[in-house]
Design a protein around this motif. Structure first.
Motif, PDB file in Angstrom:
ATOM      1  N   GLU A 219      19.744   8.695  -4.094  1.00  0.00           N
ATOM      2  CA  GLU A 219      18.591   7.769  -4.573  1.00  0.00           C
ATOM      3  C   GLU A 219      17.707   8.798  -5.097  1.00  0.00           C
ATOM      4  N   VAL A 220      17.016   8.690  -6.130  1.00  0.00           N
ATOM      5  CA  VAL A 220      15.949   9.406  -6.604  1.00  0.00           C
ATOM      6  C   VAL A 220      14.813   8.738  -6.881  1.00  0.00           C
ATOM      7  N   TYR A 221      13.540   9.241  -6.338  1.00  0.00           N
ATOM      8  CA  TYR A 221      12.232   8.589  -6.676  1.00  0.00           C
ATOM      9  C   TYR A 221      11.691   9.161  -7.950  1.00  0.00           C
ATOM     10  N   ALA A 222      12.078   9.054  -8.964  1.00  0.00           N
ATOM     11  CA  ALA A 222      11.829   9.647 -10.362  1.00  0.00           C
ATOM     12  C   ALA A 222      10.294   9.231 -10.744  1.00  0.00           C
ATOM     13  N   THR A 223       9.313   9.852 -11.033  1.00  0.00           N
ATOM     14  CA  THR A 223       8.185   9.278 -11.634  1.00  0.00           C
ATOM     15  C   THR A 223       7.795  10.492 -12.484  1.00  0.00           C
ATOM     16  N   GLY A 224       7.228  10.023 -13.604  1.00  0.00           N
ATOM     17  CA  GLY A 224       6.484  10.881 -14.644  1.00  0.00           C
ATOM     18  C   GLY A 224       4.852  10.580 -14.309  1.00  0.00           C
ATOM     19  N   PRO A 297      13.605   3.732  -6.123  1.00  0.00           N
ATOM     20  CA  PRO A 297      14.400   4.881  -6.668  1.00  0.00           C
ATOM     21  C   PRO A 297      15.357   4.604  -7.752  1.00  0.00           C
ATOM     22  N   VAL A 298      15.877   5.487  -8.421  1.00  0.00           N
ATOM     23  CA  VAL A 298      17.153   5.439  -9.148  1.00  0.00           C
ATOM     24  C   VAL A 298      18.310   5.521  -8.269  1.00  0.00           C
ATOM     25  N   GLN A 299      19.394   5.008  -8.334  1.00  0.00           N
ATOM     26  CA  GLN A 299      20.272   4.933  -7.425  1.00  0.00           C
ATOM     27  C   GLN A 299      21.679   5.494  -8.348  1.00  0.00           C
ATOM     28  N   TYR A 300      22.437   6.408  -7.727  1.00  0.00           N
ATOM     29  CA  TYR A 300      23.791   6.816  -8.310  1.00  0.00           C
ATOM     30  C   TYR A 300      24.942   6.656  -7.193  1.00  0.00           C
ATOM     31  N   TRP A 331       7.341  15.573 -13.852  1.00  0.00           N
ATOM     32  CA  TRP A 331       7.983  14.718 -13.179  1.00  0.00           C
ATOM     33  C   TRP A 331       8.257  15.046 -11.670  1.00  0.00           C
ATOM     34  N   SER A 332       8.514  14.075 -10.775  1.00  0.00           N
ATOM     35  CA  SER A 332       8.816  14.378  -9.461  1.00  0.00           C
ATOM     36  C   SER A 332       9.974  13.552  -9.198  1.00  0.00           C
ATOM     37  N   THR A 333      11.041  14.439  -8.360  1.00  0.00           N
ATOM     38  CA  THR A 333      12.380  13.658  -8.277  1.00  0.00           C
ATOM     39  C   THR A 333      12.980  14.074  -7.059  1.00  0.00           C
ATOM     40  N   PRO A 334      12.230  13.574  -5.849  1.00  0.00           N
ATOM     41  CA  PRO A 334      12.724  13.760  -4.464  1.00  0.00           C
ATOM     42  C   PRO A 334      14.108  12.850  -4.379  1.00  0.00           C
ATOM     43  N   VAL A 335      14.944  13.606  -3.464  1.00  0.00           N
ATOM     44  CA  VAL A 335      16.255  12.818  -3.552  1.00  0.00           C
ATOM     45  C   VAL A 335      16.647  12.518  -1.957  1.00  0.00           C
ATOM     46  N   ASN A 336      16.962  11.155  -1.628  1.00  0.00           N
ATOM     47  CA  ASN A 336      17.730  11.082  -0.351  1.00  0.00           C
ATOM     48  C   ASN A 336      19.254  10.692  -0.802  1.00  0.00           C
TER      49      ASN A 336
END
Length: 543
Positions: A219-224, A297-300, A331-336
């Motif tokens: 999961e990526v908390y992607a924010t512009g 978050p975006v999930q993959y 952009w910030s893209t922290p990943v769990n």
């Protein structure tokens, strides 16, 4: 978050207006309902207004005993993070049916909207933005189900929280927040089926998973955000167009994740509008845009890559945003990484068996005229499949995802008239075939934006904006639908104020509304809110 020269030279005007906005599960404040009679709003905005509130449903909780822990309590005046410690509650055991995070905040004076995060044990459990305050001050709250992070919460952990802020003679708003976790004890020792066994973070871009991982989700908390044009990425134009925000490939954005350099997942970013967005803070004083306080978050699903990741060695996991010029931030893209393990195996083997990467489409056509125009069409498709050999047999997982974006951007010289109409779709099907009938989980997400800002006679600035967050999801087993849900979160706002004058001469007026509908196998929720000049005029439940 600093705004660029979008909608003419309005950045300084927005802050001076002193905007408020709320969201997330903004507090269930006392508001009029269908039985309380009509409410007469003031003729224009004053120095105070209703606290932020949204139509989104509260987090449902079980009837078991609960325990609460304070995770962080801080006042943010600058960019110094709060650092503390967390210890799990002893009174509610170490298995929980639900864990709910609640953030409570207050701020007064004058301040920008700010972006923030909360990390527990290095895991990002919340990404949020803040309201801009009224002179008299406002309070707000956000609730979030964080049960999926239970693995992290079972141990003592360091805590870090930051809502970067600037406080001086001009920007006086100190952001005062408190974050708590409420744990609801589980009946028996069985964990909820959706809760992963492990929650991992990246070491730089390196990931090492347990060798018996049978399902892996990133999961990526992607924010512009952070100021500049990427905060308004959907409004950017190609280099040849005369507009204040330019990127070589136009406004198409796509969040990608790669494993060892190979594309593993694609997703459409949500076009979040923060509390000062579209040059008109009066839109957001009471009702926020969707997701603004609780960034999803975006999930993959990376399970097709589990056979590769389970070899006991570190692997490179990279997240990037297509369309951002090389070397440009914003952009910030922290990943769990969420991992489900096979209790019956020490090592789960497998392999990636299919990787079909479609040809990305991205076209932005500029048309010259008295009203400039950019038409954008973009999209991408990726299909990956792989198997894992588990203690309960071979399981094949196939992920098929298709993205599309169309938008029309029109503006006049000087950007006094500026309009965008855009649609983003993100269609995903995850099929699992192994023990028992094949299961397919289908999610069809649609995001919409339709807005116009105009600077007219007498420097009256008007913004009319509609935002949509929709998702249809269904689970099929053996070809038969066993569950489904349909979300429709719709926001509309129309606000006007006089620019280039002191606050008390702005004579701002504005209406806003939100209707949040969620129907499906689990039941029905339907709530609508309406406001005028900062007063809630309707709060209605239909289900």
């Amino acid at each position: 978050m600093r705004r660029p020269k979008v909608m003419c030279v309005l950045a300084s005007l927005v802050l001076a207006a002193g905007s408020v906005f709320g969201a997330g599960q903004a507090g269930a404040a006392t508001v009029p309902d269908a039985t309380s009679g009509p409410v007469d709003p003031p003729a224009e905005f004053g120095s105070d207004w209703h606290d932020p509130v949204t139509a989104a449903p509260p987090v449902t909780t079980p009837g078991t005993r609960s325990c609460q822990v304070t995770v962080a309590r801080a006042q943010f005046r600058d960019f110094t993070p709060y650092k503390g410690g967390y210890a799990p509650p002893k009174e509610c055991g170490d298995r929980w049916s639900k864990v709910v995070l609640r953030l409570e905040g207050k701020v007064a004076g004058r301040q920008y909207d700010r972006l923030g995060y909360l990390h527990i044990g290095g895991v990002e459990v919340l990404r949020t933005s803040t309201p801009q305050p009224s002179p008299d001050g406002i309070t707000w709250s956000v609730e979030k189900d964080v049960t999926r992070y239970s693995d992290t919460l079972r141990r003592e952990q360091p805590v870090e929280m930051l809502i970067g802020n600037v406080v001086n003679e001009t920007y006086t708003g100190v952001i005062d927040v408190k974050a708590t976790l409420t744990f609801y004890a589980a009946e028996g020792r069985t964990k909820p089926a959706a809760t992963p066994d492990r929650v991992l973070t990246l070491d730089g871009e390196s990931l090492t998973t347990p060798r018996n991982s049978e399902r892996i989700v990133a999961e990526v908390y992607a924010t512009g955000s952070g100021g500049g044009c990427e905060e308004y990425w959907y409004l950017s134009v190609p280099e040849e167009a005369p507009y204040s925000c330019k990127t070589p490939d136009g406004p198409y954005r796509e969040v990608q994740i790669k494993v060892d350099g190979q594309l593993a997942g694609i997703a459409a970013p949500f076009p979040t509008v923060w509390t000062g967005g579209w040059s008109n803070p009066f839109l957001w004083y009471v009702i926020p845009g969707p997701r603004a306080f609780d960034v999803k978050p975006v999930q993959y699903d990376l399970t097709p890559f589990a056979g590769r990741l389970n070899d006991g060695r570190p692997h490179r996991v990279e997240v990037s945003v297509v369309g951002v010029p090389e070397g440009q931030t914003g952009w910030s893209t922290p990943v769990n990484v969420l991992v489900w393990q096979d209790e019956g195996s020490q090592v789960v083997t497998g392999a990636l068996t299919r990787h079909d990467n479609g040809v990305p489409a991205n076209s932005s056509a500029y048309t010259v005229g008295s009203q400039h125009r950019v038409d954008t069409r973009g999209g991408h498709r990726l299909t990956v499949s792989g198997h894992v050999n588990t203690s309960h047999g071979r399981v094949v997982t196939t992920v098929d995802r298709t993205l599309a974006n169309t938008s029309v951007h029109r503006w006049t010289d000087g950007e006094n008239d500026d309009a965008l109409k855009g649609t983003w779709t993100d269609h995903e099907t995850v099929t699992t075939d192994g023990r028992g009938p094949a299961t397919a989980v289908r999610a069809h997400r649609t995001y919409t934006m339709d807005g116009t800002t105009t600077l007219g006679a007498g420097d009256r600035l008007r913004t009319v904006l509609a935002l949509g967050d929709r998702a249809d999801t269904a689970t099929e087993r053996g070809g038969k639908r066993v569950s489904w849900s349909r979300l429709d979160d719709a926001y509309e706002g129309d606000a006007t104020y006089t620019a280039n004058v002191p606050r008390d001469q702005r004579h701002a007026v504005g209406t806003s509304s939100e209707r949040y509908r969620l129907r499906g196998t689990a039941g029905c929720y339907d709530r609508s809110l309406k406001t005028a000049q900062g007063t809630v005029t309707e709060d209605r439940l239909r289900c």
